[in-house]
Design a protein around this motif. Sequence first.
Motif, PDB file in Angstrom:
ATOM      1  N   MET A 263       5.567   4.639   4.195  1.00  0.00           N
ATOM      2  CA  MET A 263       6.935   4.219   3.855  1.00  0.00           C
ATOM      3  C   MET A 263       7.795   4.109   5.101  1.00  0.00           C
ATOM      4  SD  MET A 263       8.532   6.327   0.722  1.00  0.00           S
ATOM      5  CE  MET A 263       7.547   6.570  -0.712  1.00  0.00           C
ATOM      6  N   ALA A 264       7.720   5.129   5.930  1.00  0.00           N
ATOM      7  CA  ALA A 264       8.566   5.159   7.135  1.00  0.00           C
ATOM      8  C   ALA A 264       8.184   4.022   8.076  1.00  0.00           C
ATOM      9  CB  ALA A 264       8.420   6.506   7.842  1.00  0.00           C
TER      10      ALA A 264
ATOM     11  N   HIS B 228      -9.490   8.656  10.868  1.00  0.00           N
ATOM     12  CA  HIS B 228      -9.853   9.452   9.690  1.00  0.00           C
ATOM     13  C   HIS B 228     -10.900   8.736   8.850  1.00  0.00           C
ATOM     14  CE1 HIS B 228      -6.905  12.599  10.186  1.00  0.00           C
ATOM     15  NE2 HIS B 228      -7.348  13.153   9.081  1.00  0.00           N
TER      16      HIS B 228
ATOM     17  N   TRP C 195      -6.928  -0.275   1.356  1.00  0.00           N
ATOM     18  CA  TRP C 195      -6.125   0.651   2.178  1.00  0.00           C
ATOM     19  C   TRP C 195      -6.548   0.538   3.648  1.00  0.00           C
ATOM     20  CZ3 TRP C 195      -2.042   3.415   2.979  1.00  0.00           C
ATOM     21  CH2 TRP C 195      -2.053   4.559   3.792  1.00  0.00           C
TER      22      TRP C 195
ATOM     23  N   ARG D 218       0.222  10.486   4.012  1.00  0.00           N
ATOM     24  CA  ARG D 218       0.087   9.046   4.245  1.00  0.00           C
ATOM     25  C   ARG D 218       1.187   8.266   3.536  1.00  0.00           C
ATOM     26  NH1 ARG D 218      -2.597   9.332   8.654  1.00  0.00           N
ATOM     27  NH2 ARG D 218      -4.758   9.990   8.474  1.00  0.00           N
ATOM     28  N   LYS D 219       1.537   8.715   2.353  1.00  0.00           N
ATOM     29  CA  LYS D 219       2.539   7.985   1.567  1.00  0.00           C
ATOM     30  C   LYS D 219       3.889   7.985   2.299  1.00  0.00           C
ATOM     31  CE  LYS D 219       4.040   7.814  -3.339  1.00  0.00           C
ATOM     32  NZ  LYS D 219       3.499   6.548  -3.809  1.00  0.00           N
ATOM     33  N   MET D 220       4.253   9.139   2.819  1.00  0.00           N
ATOM     34  CA  MET D 220       5.545   9.212   3.517  1.00  0.00           C
ATOM     35  C   MET D 220       5.499   8.434   4.824  1.00  0.00           C
ATOM     36  SD  MET D 220       7.297  12.849   2.694  1.00  0.00           S
ATOM     37  CE  MET D 220       5.988  13.994   3.032  1.00  0.00           C
TER      38      MET D 220
ATOM     39  N   TRP E 164       0.813  -1.229   0.000  1.00  0.00           N
ATOM     40  CA  TRP E 164       0.000   0.000   0.000  1.00  0.00           C
ATOM     41  C   TRP E 164       0.837   1.266   0.000  1.00  0.00           C
ATOM     42  CZ3 TRP E 164      -4.787   0.056  -1.563  1.00  0.00           C
ATOM     43  CH2 TRP E 164      -5.446  -1.170  -1.607  1.00  0.00           C
ATOM     44  N   ILE E 165       2.159   1.127   0.039  1.00  0.00           N
ATOM     45  CA  ILE E 165       3.015   2.323  -0.036  1.00  0.00           C
ATOM     46  C   ILE E 165       2.767   3.044  -1.353  1.00  0.00           C
ATOM     47  CG2 ILE E 165       5.398   3.124  -0.327  1.00  0.00           C
ATOM     48  CD1 ILE E 165       6.270   0.924   1.597  1.00  0.00           C
ATOM     49  N   THR E 166       2.731   2.261  -2.430  1.00  0.00           N
ATOM     50  CA  THR E 166       2.596   2.879  -3.752  1.00  0.00           C
ATOM     51  C   THR E 166       1.180   3.398  -4.000  1.00  0.00           C
ATOM     52  OG1 THR E 166       2.128   0.702  -4.673  1.00  0.00           O
ATOM     53  CG2 THR E 166       4.409   1.480  -4.817  1.00  0.00           C
ATOM     54  N   ARG E 167       0.254   3.049  -3.111  1.00  0.00           N
ATOM     55  CA  ARG E 167      -1.133   3.478  -3.327  1.00  0.00           C
ATOM     56  C   ARG E 167      -1.664   4.376  -2.208  1.00  0.00           C
ATOM     57  NH1 ARG E 167      -3.569  -2.397  -4.464  1.00  0.00           N
ATOM     58  NH2 ARG E 167      -1.821  -3.027  -3.163  1.00  0.00           N
ATOM     59  N   ALA E 168      -0.806   4.687  -1.237  1.00  0.00           N
ATOM     60  CA  ALA E 168      -1.251   5.504  -0.102  1.00  0.00           C
ATOM     61  C   ALA E 168      -1.765   6.854  -0.600  1.00  0.00           C
ATOM     62  CB  ALA E 168      -0.091   5.712   0.866  1.00  0.00           C
ATOM     63  N   PRO E 169      -2.923   7.280  -0.060  1.00  0.00           N
ATOM     64  CA  PRO E 169      -3.559   8.496  -0.593  1.00  0.00           C
ATOM     65  C   PRO E 169      -2.969   9.781  -0.023  1.00  0.00           C
ATOM     66  CG  PRO E 169      -4.952   7.471   1.070  1.00  0.00           C
ATOM     67  CD  PRO E 169      -3.735   6.612   0.966  1.00  0.00           C
ATOM     68  N   GLY E 170      -2.236  10.493  -0.806  1.00  0.00           N
ATOM     69  CA  GLY E 170      -1.719  11.804  -0.397  1.00  0.00           C
ATOM     70  C   GLY E 170      -0.307  11.710   0.168  1.00  0.00           C
ATOM     71  N   PHE E 171       0.380  12.842   0.120  1.00  0.00           N
ATOM     72  CA  PHE E 171       1.782  12.879   0.561  1.00  0.00           C
ATOM     73  C   PHE E 171       1.963  12.420   2.006  1.00  0.00           C
ATOM     74  CE2 PHE E 171       2.662  15.628  -3.096  1.00  0.00           C
ATOM     75  CZ  PHE E 171       3.913  15.148  -3.450  1.00  0.00           C
TER      76      PHE E 171
END
Lengths: 332, 251
Positions: free
Chosen positions: A88-89, A190, A137, A83-85, A74-81
Amino acid sequence: MYGSVSTHDIPAQAPTGLENEDPQLLAEFEARIARGEKIEPDDYMPALYRKQLIRMIEQHAHSEIIGSLPEGTWITRAPGFRRKMAQMAKVQDEVGHAQLLYSAAETLGKTREEMITDLINGKSKYSNVFNYPTPTWADSNVISWLIDAGAIVNQMANAKGSYGPYCRALERICAEESFHLKYGHDAVVHMATGTPTQRRMMQEALNRWWPPIMTFFGPADKMSQHTEILMRWKVKMASNDDCRQQFLDMYVPKILEIGLTIPDPKLRKNEETGKWEYTEPDWDELRRVINGDGPCNKERLAVRRAAEENGAWVRRALQAKQQAAKHVRPLA
Amino acid sequence: MNTTALKDLLYRLADDQLILGHRNSEWNGLGPILEEDIAFSSMAQDKLGHSLQLYTLLHNLGEAEPDTVAFTRNAPQFHCTQLVELPIGDYAFSLIRHFLYDHAELLRFQLLATSSYEPLAQVARKLKGELKYHVLHANTWVKQLGTSTEEAIEMLQTALNETLPYALGLFEKTEHEEAIIADGIFPGEDELKAQWLESISKVLAQTNLELPDLSTVAPVYGGRHGEHTEHLQPLLDEMAEVFRLDPTADW
């Protein structure tokens, strides 16, 4: 992220192994543990203690790398900066935990390569929950919150155990997991308080994940055997049922608070006993999944195997470079 | 200051960082050793953060919110070079791409640190400090694998030969090149390319790898003008899969 894997903590014949131990050394070893001292890699330890710790730390390490896969997708599909960052972390932390844990296990004499080979061959196990799929997600968020919450319950207990390198690794891991918990909770809140689509997604994910969560801490105590000596040696610090009860105490109110429902009509706290009552989890399914017959076992191991095979040339190159260098045994 | 030219530059920078950050993150769980999973993830996070800062500069110049810009455009609206959109392939390719790209990016942001557009200069001064570590990482691996087994040297050499035309695409000029230079925003792609060539050559000289004669390599251009490989749109679709489920939602 790690719960309790084994359906049996020690093979039935194992305690006889103690007959080969020097009684005086064994008595001193037990006295040290009783005094709350940590056992370090070069100290005397019974073979059974070493074996159980290797198995436990190795399973924990495997759970971290395999556990990074369902959320990693789901890293590549996380919605918005944001969540994506964060995703990944978070997943990166889990891989880091595996690295710490393999190092801790290596202090007991088994190399990382041997452990990963055993993982790929299906000889060593990992947490059963990671053999379930994360189709949305929201499923990934449920793992981030509730599986990490369960892992903290388990690992906080084990951090008070007797083996120094494992305890130190667990302390660092728990500190990071507590951030994951906040991240997961924030993501779940959320969605659970969001649009109708988000609320539906989250409730469906929780419904899917509740049964695996209930088995995350391992089988019921009444089914677990031979834990007494592991408890005395502070290898195992809390029983599976105790961890499960503690998790329910802490998280059922939080789940209900945000308007989600829990898909177990029998779930209630018995005010007289102070214990949660719940539908008996499907222990046969747990056994089947641990032994390789879960929805995603093959897929997870195939990914790991492919990674090992594809990266083999890199490891060969590194070994060739380091051949002259003296091997240093990690002390975690 | 020519704002259209400035925005064009910022989109190129930001899109490169976003897409390569996304690609680097795909190494999760697949690295040849755990330490490389972790390293690629760190670099991915940095690059995503860099792109966010650059999209924020664009937002301050009147463009849409960073999330909207990153998660709702389609391939023809992207200004990234084709180098960054290629699939991660094997580790040799990902390492060589990382090496060729990050040497260029470090130099690019060093040059931008004295840009006449102060908000960009400020961002560049911060980013170059992080990119220094990306370059250090790439150099370490290129040197240690590029001097080890024949197998590894051959893998890296093949990757280098195949990746170089795409890497040269990093220096593709747009119609705003002269304006960017005239305004003192950036000294230009030719200047950057010359510095880059010197920089990668120094490292490759310490390995058994050979840099092909660049005069024989045809650069792959088009990315800066919205022409992309067939790999970019699927990447964008995947990236926006959840975001687009409910555009009104706060995730």
